[in-house]
Design a protein around this motif. Structure first.
Motif, PDB file in Angstrom:
ATOM      1  N   LEU A  25       0.750  -1.382   0.013  1.00  0.00           N
ATOM      2  CA  LEU A  25      -0.081  -0.040   0.195  1.00  0.00           C
ATOM      3  C   LEU A  25       0.789   1.323   0.085  1.00  0.00           C
ATOM      4  O   LEU A  25       0.419   2.137  -0.745  1.00  0.00           O
ATOM      5  N   PHE A 219      -8.868  -3.065   9.638  1.00  0.00           N
ATOM      6  CA  PHE A 219      -8.095  -2.304  10.423  1.00  0.00           C
ATOM      7  C   PHE A 219      -6.632  -2.237  10.219  1.00  0.00           C
ATOM      8  O   PHE A 219      -5.554  -1.611  10.626  1.00  0.00           O
ATOM      9  N   VAL A 221      -5.379  -1.899   7.306  1.00  0.00           N
ATOM     10  CA  VAL A 221      -5.359  -1.030   6.284  1.00  0.00           C
ATOM     11  C   VAL A 221      -5.194   0.555   7.150  1.00  0.00           C
ATOM     12  O   VAL A 221      -4.392   1.376   7.141  1.00  0.00           O
ATOM     13  N   ALA A 222      -6.158   0.493   8.162  1.00  0.00           N
ATOM     14  CA  ALA A 222      -6.196   1.793   8.905  1.00  0.00           C
ATOM     15  C   ALA A 222      -4.952   2.218   9.728  1.00  0.00           C
ATOM     16  O   ALA A 222      -4.118   3.015   9.644  1.00  0.00           O
ATOM     17  N   VAL A 225      -2.379   3.330   7.349  1.00  0.00           N
ATOM     18  CA  VAL A 225      -2.598   4.567   6.685  1.00  0.00           C
ATOM     19  C   VAL A 225      -2.041   5.759   7.825  1.00  0.00           C
ATOM     20  O   VAL A 225      -1.564   6.773   7.589  1.00  0.00           O
ATOM     21  N   PHE A 267     -10.411   5.092  15.647  1.00  0.00           N
ATOM     22  CA  PHE A 267      -9.502   4.476  14.422  1.00  0.00           C
ATOM     23  C   PHE A 267     -10.196   5.189  13.292  1.00  0.00           C
ATOM     24  O   PHE A 267      -9.425   5.735  12.383  1.00  0.00           O
ATOM     25  N   LEU A 271      -9.054   8.003  10.674  1.00  0.00           N
ATOM     26  CA  LEU A 271      -8.804   7.715   9.367  1.00  0.00           C
ATOM     27  C   LEU A 271      -9.246   8.910   8.603  1.00  0.00           C
ATOM     28  O   LEU A 271      -8.941   9.435   7.528  1.00  0.00           O
ATOM     29  N   MET A 275      -7.226  11.735   6.473  1.00  0.00           N
ATOM     30  CA  MET A 275      -7.337  11.792   4.943  1.00  0.00           C
ATOM     31  C   MET A 275      -7.467  13.232   4.729  1.00  0.00           C
ATOM     32  O   MET A 275      -7.028  13.756   3.585  1.00  0.00           O
ATOM     33  N   PRO A 279      -2.787  13.466   5.059  1.00  0.00           N
ATOM     34  CA  PRO A 279      -2.827  12.001   4.375  1.00  0.00           C
ATOM     35  C   PRO A 279      -1.546  11.199   4.491  1.00  0.00           C
ATOM     36  O   PRO A 279      -1.522  10.113   4.214  1.00  0.00           O
TER      37      PRO A 279
END
Lengths: 570, 291
Positions: A25, A219, A221-222, A225, A267, A271, A275, A279
């Motif tokens: 990612l 989660f 991914v969260a 990121v 969370f 997120l 963003m 970001p």
């Protein structure tokens, strides 16, 4: 005490998994909504070979890695042809298939009951049972995972991944096989997930499908990121927060299900806010944290002219010949019976009104669009059917009208990534011939700085490319194009949209390239620029070449002027 | 042999029932996706929130079921609008990438589901007030709720198609979907079209959620499975095509259920994704896509 060690173990396992996802990612810009499933495949592979075949511990981990690597590479098969939202959907689908199989393929997975009594690893005859006994093993493997991921991420290989993330078309246009890198990074990511999964199975001694849900994937991914993409330290921070936060909440006497819900709200909310406002995550890609900061070496005092000398692949009078190229979009004729010749060491211009098909010609020549009929011959070799990246390797490279720099990479990396055949782009040399990789990297950095010196931007080498002015970006794009070492350069509007003093500078550089033996073809709207730089010009209208000759003669032609400017002008 | 035919007919009917609802949800999500290019995962939250609206109106306030459906539609519409205006629009203003917009959508979904859980508890809730009766046609048996699923889904989907085809705003939406820049040039206000598709798509999702709760139940996490089915319907049919999403929904519903002829029931959940996988590999533009 044991409890806190358990928390730490969990943070470490999760950060291995996070690193796995970050390579995809953060570095390659490829989404995976299936990392919970990859994690599960690793865990089940280890558990099943341990249960059914009695395979002992370190070997189970090898099996887990092998299986997840293969599975992850298989997922890319359709993912190679699709990207963006298709990849989201495809990995979502994969997550659901795997989860469904864990639940329903009861002969193998024991369904929702799960697999219990997974053998504990034994060191010197004593099995590890407590979290503290496990800690050294997990810590060492985590350290190895971070080291390997860091090596990959900061290598020439990782540089291509970042290029791929920032602009896939431009990555093809500098001669990198996007396909190979996508398969490789998915496979590597799968291997890491396999390590985490195998360890998890042995650590818990019990697994069931509910550890490998879509929620787990979401989660992860969260976590990646929020921590910061393309920065491994960020992933560790994310894992600490994700596991640590609920433990803190539990301190204030909250019920377990409320703790989880509050964690999810925090969370999820973060997120959304990140963003919008940050970001790049908590620890950004170009942060000094978690990254050795190389000071930019001083610009070499050699002139850049040496570096642009052509690499001599052929020696005939013509470098490239195209014959009878045709392309239609539905009923629209984009190119018809197009033939042109690029004489070596000269500048040829394609001119014509908007929509005449000039950029289409570049796309046809370089393989970005497949031609319906016709041939392209480069130095006597047929390159008509070559994929774009292969055409570049054969010596035919193009730039883009909209520049397409790798915006989140530094100026130096933008040029460096384009140099062909870097040993560090292959995993074998990267890990087994580090000396060769380091030497090549040193040479290539110096070479890239020379390209930058040639276009006059060596002092901007360590700036992020997206922060440059449009004119500077065009110059970096030219340096990047030269770095591909292609002899035939197709420049799409190299001087449009920039201030007049930049135009003069860019045209001067183009002339120098031609004088050094490179063959240049350019599309340009600025007719004065064409007059100043081109030796020869083709005039296009509605997909056909209708005239050719010296630029000054074409421009004196009243009929062409009428086509170009419309009736009633002049 | 006869028993097999009877089973096949029953499974086909089940497929049609599920497929009709998938078609409705597919259209509701596909309209938003085709127009705004946002991978609007939080659609699942809209569906759940709207359904809770219906449950509260019917169960707590004791108003009738028809008002419950009105509540689902209104709450869905407003909630979808709130996401567009409160989450996506600010992201567009800072030129967020499509990936980042998707991640924000994901974050909003997981936060929102947990807020629902904290407010209303994890337990499933029924949407009462519908007198269920069985209907038997030959070998095929279904309930009046399922008849309502089919009737309501098709009525809404056909109404939407007519609206897109014959009204000024419908044409504006199709213009933005096919070429946003050109649409802007000829004076179509993109921001208003976005608001409109979120309003319409979210209304349909809300009604879909209430239909689901009528047969099954409402819970904080109820939205994800149906919305996954909607994604699949859209990609199966080909992005940007409303008839494609309808056909995709039907194909999906039928495949899931007819699979029961060859596989044990617990494999049903896997079938949908295998179908998608195969279509993406063999025909990435979708079964009915033009590209």
């Amino acid at each position: 005490m044991e409890f806190w060690v358990h928390v730490l173990n969990f943070i470490l396992l999760l950060s291995i998994l996070g690193v796995s996802l970050n390579l995809l990612l953060g570095y390659a810009g490829l989404v995976s909504m299936a990392h919970g499933a990859f994690f599960g495949v690793g865990a089940y592979a280890a558990a099943i070979v341990s249960r059914d075949l009695g395979v002992p511990f370190p070997l189970t981990l090898v099996v887990a890695v092998a299986v997840t690597t293969a599975v992850a590479a298989a997922v890319t098969l359709p993912a190679l042809r699709v990207y963006g939202e298709y990849l989201i959907l495809l990995t979502l689908a994969f997550q659901m298939v795997i989860y469904g199989l864990m639940l329903s393929w009861t002969d193998l997975t024991a369904g929702r009951t799960g697999i219990a009594g997974i053998a504990r690893p034994a060191v010197l005859g004593t099995p590890m049972t407590t979290p503290t006994q496990f800690l050294p093993l997990i810590a060492v493997l985590t350290a190895v995972a971070f080291a390997v991921a860091w090596r990959i991420g900061e290598s020439p290989f990782g540089r291509v991944l970042k290029a791929l993330r920032d602009d896939e078309r431009a990555t093809l246009a500098i001669g990198k096989s996007v396909l190979r890198y996508k398969v490789a990074v998915f496979a590597i990511s799968g291997a890491f997930a396999g390590v985490a999964g195998g360890l998890f199975a042995h650590y818990q001694a019990f697994i069931n499908p509910f550890s490998f849900t879509l929620d787990r994937s979401i989660f992860l991914v969260a976590l990646v990121v929020l921590g910061g993409t393309a920065n491994l330290l960020g992933t560790f921070v994310g894992a600490v927060l994700f596991v640590g936060l609920p433990e803190m909440l539990r301190f204030i006497q909250m019920r377990q299900d409320v703790v989880d819900a509050v964690r999810n709200v925090i969370f999820g909310g973060l997120l959304v806010l990140f963003m919008r406002f940050r970001p790049e995550g908590l620890v950004p890609e170009h942060s000094r944290l978690g990254r050795r900061r190389r000071p930019a070496p001083p610009p070499p005092d050699v002139s850049g002219a040496v570096v642009i000398a052509r690499t001599a692949r052929g020696d005939g009078a013509t470098a490239l010949v195209a014959q009878g190229l045709a392309k239609h979009f539905g009923g629209i004729r984009a190119a018809e019976d197009l033939s042109l010749t690029l004489p070596r060491g000269q500048v040829t211009a394609l001119v014509g009104p908007n929509g005449a098909g000039k950029t289409t010609v570049f796309n046809l020549l370089t393989g970005f669009l497949p031609a319906e009929t016709g041939t392209v011959t480069l130095e006597g070799r047929d390159v008509t059917r070559l994929a774009p990246w292969r055409a570049v390797r054969a010596g035919l490279a193009r730039s883009f009208q909209d520049v397409r720099l790798f915006e989140r990479m530094t100026v130096l990396d933008n040029v460096l990534v384009a140099i062909p055949d870097q040993p560090g782009e292959r995993l074998g040399p990267l890990f087994f011939a580090p000396g060769r990789v380091a030497r090549a990297e040193r040479d290539n950095r110096e070479r890239s700085l020379r390209y930058l010196a040639f276009v006059g931007l060596a002092q901007r080498a360590s700036d992020v490319a997206g922060a440059l002015s449009f004119g500077e970006q065009k110059l970096v794009a030219l340096a990047r194009l030269l770095a591909t070492e292609a002899d035939v350069l197709l420049l799409d509007e190299p001087a449009s949209g920039v201030d007049p003093q930049w135009v003069a500078r860019i045209l001067g550089l183009i002339r120098q390239c031609a004088e050094a033996g490179r063959t240049v073809c350019l599309v340009e709207h600025n007719l004065e620029a064409v007059l100043a730089v081109a030796d020869h010009a083709y005039f296009m209208e509605a997909g056909r070449i209708i005239a050719e000759g010296p630029p000054e003669r074409l421009m004196a032609d009243a009929r062409l002027a009428e086509i170009y400017f419309g009736k009633g002008r002049r | 042999m006869n028993a097999d035919l009877g089973l096949a007919a029953q499974l086909a009917a089940n497929g049609l029932i599920a497929g009709s609802l998938y078609a409705l949800l597919g259209v509701s999500w596909g309209l938003i996706f085709a127009t705004t290019k946002i991978f609007h995962f939080a659609h699942a939250l809209t569906l759940a929130v709207a359904t809770y609206g219906a449950v509260l109106v019917v169960e707590r306030a004791g108003l009738g079921l028809p008002l419950g459906f009105v509540a689902a539609a209104v709450v869905g519409c407003l909630f979808g609008l709130a996401i567009e205006v409160g989450v996506y629009r600010p992201l567009r203003r800072v030129n967020a990438t499509q990936l980042n917009v998707f991640l924000a959508s994901l974050g909003f979904l997981i936060a929102g589901e947990s807020v629902l859980l904290i407010l209303f508890g994890p337990e499933a809730r029924a949407l009462p007030g519908f007198a269920v009766e069985g209907i038997a046609v030959g070998p095929v048996a279904f309930t009046t709720i399922e008849a309502l699923w089919i009737g309501a889904s098709w009525a809404l989907v056909l109404a939407l198609m007519a609206w897109l085809r014959f009204t000024r705003w419908g044409r504006a939406i199709r213009a933005v979907a096919s070429n946003p820049d050109l649409a802007q040039c000829v004076g179509v206000d993109r921001a208003r079209v976005f608001v409109l598709v979120f309003a319409v798509g979210s209304t349909l999702a809300g009604i879909g959620g209430a239909l689901i709760a009528l047969r099954d139940t409402a819970s904080p996490f109820m939205g994800v499975q149906p919305v996954l089915a909607a994604f699949i319907a859209v990609f199966l049919g080909g992005i940007g095509s409303i008839p494609g999403a309808i056909a995709g929904g039907l194909v999906l519903g039928l495949a899931e259920n007819m699979g029961g002829l060859f596989l044990p029931g617990h494999w049903q959940g896997v079938i949908a994704f295998v179908v998608l996988f195969v279509v993406l590999v063999v025909r990435p533009s979708g079964l009915f896509g033009a590209r």
